[in-house]
Design a protein around this motif. Structure first.
Motif, mmCIF file in Angstrom:
data_model
loop_
_atom_site.group_PDB
_atom_site.id
_atom_site.type_symbol
_atom_site.label_atom_id
_atom_site.label_comp_id
_atom_site.label_asym_id
_atom_site.label_seq_id
_atom_site.Cartn_x
_atom_site.Cartn_y
_atom_site.Cartn_z
ATOM 1 N N ASN A 116 43.069 61.467 30.056
ATOM 2 C CA ASN A 116 44.364 60.854 29.745
ATOM 3 C C ASN A 116 44.321 59.331 29.772
ATOM 4 O O ASN A 116 45.133 58.669 29.133
ATOM 5 N N ASN A 117 43.391 58.757 30.532
ATOM 6 C CA ASN A 117 43.307 57.302 30.668
ATOM 7 C C ASN A 117 42.167 56.702 29.860
ATOM 8 O O ASN A 117 41.886 55.509 29.984
ATOM 9 N N ALA A 118 41.514 57.509 29.041
ATOM 10 C CA ALA A 118 40.340 57.028 28.316
ATOM 11 C C ALA A 118 40.676 55.871 27.374
ATOM 12 O O ALA A 118 39.939 54.886 27.294
ATOM 13 N N SER A 119 41.794 55.979 26.668
ATOM 14 C CA SER A 119 42.144 54.940 25.691
ATOM 15 C C SER A 119 42.462 53.609 26.367
ATOM 16 O O SER A 119 42.040 52.547 25.902
ATOM 17 N N LEU A 120 43.198 53.655 27.470
ATOM 18 C CA LEU A 120 43.501 52.415 28.205
ATOM 19 C C LEU A 120 42.243 51.806 28.803
ATOM 20 O O LEU A 120 42.084 50.577 28.823
ATOM 21 N N ALA A 121 41.344 52.646 29.293
ATOM 22 C CA ALA A 121 40.085 52.142 29.845
ATOM 23 C C ALA A 121 39.248 51.482 28.750
ATOM 24 O O ALA A 121 38.627 50.434 28.980
ATOM 25 N N LEU A 122 39.236 52.072 27.563
ATOM 26 C CA LEU A 122 38.516 51.474 26.440
ATOM 27 C C LEU A 122 39.091 50.108 26.083
ATOM 28 O O LEU A 122 38.360 49.147 25.841
ATOM 29 N N MET A 123 40.408 49.996 26.029
ATOM 30 C CA MET A 123 41.051 48.733 25.672
ATOM 31 C C MET A 123 40.771 47.668 26.729
ATOM 32 O O MET A 123 40.466 46.514 26.394
ATOM 33 N N SER A 124 40.858 48.029 27.993
ATOM 34 C CA SER A 124 40.597 47.071 29.070
ATOM 35 C C SER A 124 39.156 46.590 29.026
ATOM 36 O O SER A 124 38.879 45.397 29.156
ATOM 37 N N GLY A 125 38.231 47.542 28.833
ATOM 38 C CA GLY A 125 36.825 47.167 28.767
ATOM 39 C C GLY A 125 36.533 46.281 27.576
ATOM 40 O O GLY A 125 35.808 45.286 27.697
#
Length: 477
Positions: A116-125
Motif C-alpha cells: 500500500n505504501n510502495a508508490s509513496l516510497a518510490l516518490m520519496s526515494g
C-alpha cells in the motif's frame, strides 16, 4: 522571420509528421530541426550568439556557419551528454531484470514498506536521489523496480511510473546542490541554505500534488506494460513466480543502483566543500575530492555499476550465448533511445538559436505588475519552445536578475522557486526526457503526455500557487 512564427512552424512540422504521417520520431524531429534551421536567418543567430555572451568572432562564426554544421554540432553535443549514460543505464537495467536482481529488490522493498505504501516510497526515494543526480539517471536506475512492481500489481503500473517522475523532476529543479537551482540561487544572490529549505518545502508540496494527479490518472487511463527490446512482460512474469531463494542476494542486486548514486552524490558534495587546487583545503580532503572527481563522474559511476551488473548477470545466466544475447539486446535498445533523444536535442537547439530568449526577455520590462507569475511564465515559455529545463532556468534567472534589486515586498528566494517551477512546463517532444520515458516504457506519445507532461504541469502550477501564497503570508523580507 519572426522567432515566434519559426517556432510555430517547427512545432507543427514535428506534430504533423508524428501524428498525421506516422513517421518515426527520429525522422520527424530531425526534419523539424532542419525546417527550423532553414527559416532562422543569420541575423537572428548573430543576435542569439551575442545574447549568450559569445565574442564578436564567435558570434560571426556561428551566424555564418552552414545549416549542416549547426545541426551536426547540436547532434554531437547532445549525444555527448547523454549517449554513454543511456547505454550504460540500459545495460544495468537489462542485467538487473534478466538476472532477477530487480525482482529481488522489489520483494525486499515490498516487505519493508508494504504494497500500500510502495508508490509513496518510490516518490520519496526519487525525490531524494534526484537532488544530486539528473532525473534521467534516477529514472534509468529505478525503471527496473517500476517494471517489477508493475508485474506484482499491474493496475498500479502507471502510478508507480508517475510517482518516480513526480519526485525526480521537481527535486532537480528546486533543491541545491542540483545544478539548476544552485545556478539560479547564485545568479540571484540567494543563500544556498535558504534555497535548499525553500526548495524542500515547495518540492514536497508540488510532489504531493503530483501524487494526487497520479492517483487520478491511474484510475482514468489504463497504461499496460508492454514488451521492450531489453525485456518482455512474459520474462518479468516468469521471474516474479520464482522462489526468493532462486534469486540473487539483495546486496549484489541493489549495489548497481546504490553505488553510482553514492559516488555521484559524494562528488557533488566534495565539489561544494572545496576545490582540489585550493590551498585552504586540507591535503586529506584534496585527496578524497580528487578521487571522487574521477569515480563520481556520472559516466564513470555508471560504468562501474554496469560492470557489477554484468558480473551479476553472468553468474546467473552462466551461458555465453544467452549472456551475449542479453547484452546485445540492451545495447540495441539503447541505440534507438540515443537517436531519438539526440534528435530531440537537435530540434531544441535549433529552436533556441532563433533567439526566442531575447524576445521573451523583453517581457521583463513590465515585471512590476506581477514578479512571481512573470518569472514563472518566462521560464515556462523558454522551456516549452526549446526543451531544456536547465537552459530555461539559466535564461530566466538572467532576465529576472534585474528585478532582485528592487523592493519586491518578499524574499527573493520566491523568485528563484518560481523559476524552478516554471521549468516544469511543458515537457513534450523537444525534451530528451520525454523520449527516454516514452521509449524505455514502450509508450505512445499521447500516453507520455498524459502521464508525464500533464503531471509536470500540475506540479508546476501548484508550485506557483503555493509560492504566491507563502510570499504573501510569509514574505521574510
Amino acid at each position: 522571420m519572426n522567432p515566434y512564427l519559426i517556432i510555430i512552424i517547427g512545432t507543427l512540422v514535428v506534430l504533423v509528421c508524428i501524428i498525421k504521417f506516422k513517421l518515426h520520431s527520429v525522422i520527424s524531429l530531425l526534419l523539424a530541426a532542419l525546417v527550423t534551421a532553414v527559416l532562422t536567418s543569420s541575423e537572428l543567430i548573430y543576435k542569439y550568439a551575442s545574447y549568450k555572451g559569445l565574442n564578436e568572432e564567435e558570434a560571426v562564426t556561428l551566424s555564418t556557419s552552414s545549416i549542416g554544421n549547426r545541426l551536426a554540432e547540436a547532434f554531437g553535443n547532445t549525444s555527448g551528454k547523454i549517449g554513454i549514460l543511456i547505454a550504460l543505464g540500459s545495460i544495468i537495467g537489462t542485467a538487473l531484470m534478466k538476472s532477477g536482481g530487480a525482482e529481488r529488490i522489489v520483494r525486499s522493498f515490498l516487505g519493508l514498506f508494504g504494497k500500500n505504501n510502495a508508490s509513496l516510497a518510490l516518490m520519496s526515494g526519487s525525490f531524494l536521489l534526484a537532488i544530486p543526480v539528473f532525473f534521467q539517471t534516477v529514472f534509468y536506475l529505478m525503471l527496473p523496480l517500476i517494471k517489477s512492481l508493475g508485474i506484482h500489481n499491474p493496475k498500479k503500473y502507471s502510478l508507480y511510473l508517475m510517482t518516480v517522475i513526480a519526485g525526480g523532476v521537481m527535486a532537480h529543479s528546486l533543491v541545491p546542490p542540483a545544478a539548476g537551482p544552485l545556478f539560479v540561487a547564485q545568479s540571484l544572490g540567494i543563500d544556498t541554505g535558504t534555497m535548499i529549505i525553500g526548495g524542500f518545502i515547495i518540492g514536497i508540496i508540488t510532489s504531493l500534488c503530483g501524487y494526487g494527479y497520479a492517483l487520478w490518472a491511474n484510475k482514468k487511463w489504463d497504461l499496460p506494460m508492454r514488451d521492450t527490446p531489453d525485456v518482455s512482460v512474459e520474462e518479468l512474469k516468469a521471474l516474479s513466480e520464482k522462489e526468493t531463494r532462486e534469486l540473487p542476494a539483495l546486496w549484489i542486486s541493489i549495489l548497481p543502483v546504490v553505488l553510482p548514486l553514492f559516488l555521484i552524490t559524494a562528488n557533488t558534495f566534495s565539489e561544494i566543500s572545496g576545490d582540489v587546487s585550493n590551498d585552504s583545503v586540507s591535503a586529506f580532503q584534496q585527496y578524497w575530492n580528487l578521487i571522487f572527481s574521477v569515480i563520481g563522474d556520472p559516466n564513470i559511476a555508471l560504468a562501474i555499476a554496469a560492470a557489477i551488473a554484468i558480473i551479476l548477470l553472468w553468474t546467473r545466466v552462466n551461458d555465453s550465448k544467452t549472456f551475449q544475447k542479453y547484452i546485445a539486446e540492451s545495447i540495441s535498445s539503447a541505440g534507438v533511445i540515443i537517436l531519438i533523444t539526440t534528435a530531440g536535442g537537435v530540434f531544441g537547439k535549433m529552436l533556441e538559436q532563433t533567439g526566442i530568449g531575447i524576445s521573451l526577455g523583453n517581457l521583463a520590462a513590465s515585471y512590476q505588475v506581477a514578479v512571481l507569475p512573470l518569472a514563472f511564465f518566462i521560464t515556462a515559455a523558454i522551456r516549452t519552445v526549446q526543451g531544456s529545463a536547465m537552459v530555461a532556468m539559466v535564461t530566466a534567472s538572467g532576465i529576472m536578475s534585474g528585478v532582485i534589486g528592487s523592493d519586491l515586498g518578499f524574499h527573493p528566494v520566491y523568485v528563484a522557486l518560481a523559476i524552478g517551477c516554471g521549468s516544469k512546463i511543458f515537457t513534450w517532444m523537444n525534451d530528451s526526457a520525454f523520449w527516454i520515458v516514452t521509449e524505455m516504457c514502450a509508450m505512445e506519445e499521447k500516453e507520455t503526455i498524459r502521464h508525464f507532461s500533464f503531471l509536470s504541469m500540475v506540479m508546476g502550477f501548484s508550485g506557483l500557487i503555493a509560492i504566491m501564497i507563502l510570499s504573501t503570508f510569509l514574505p521574510f523580507n
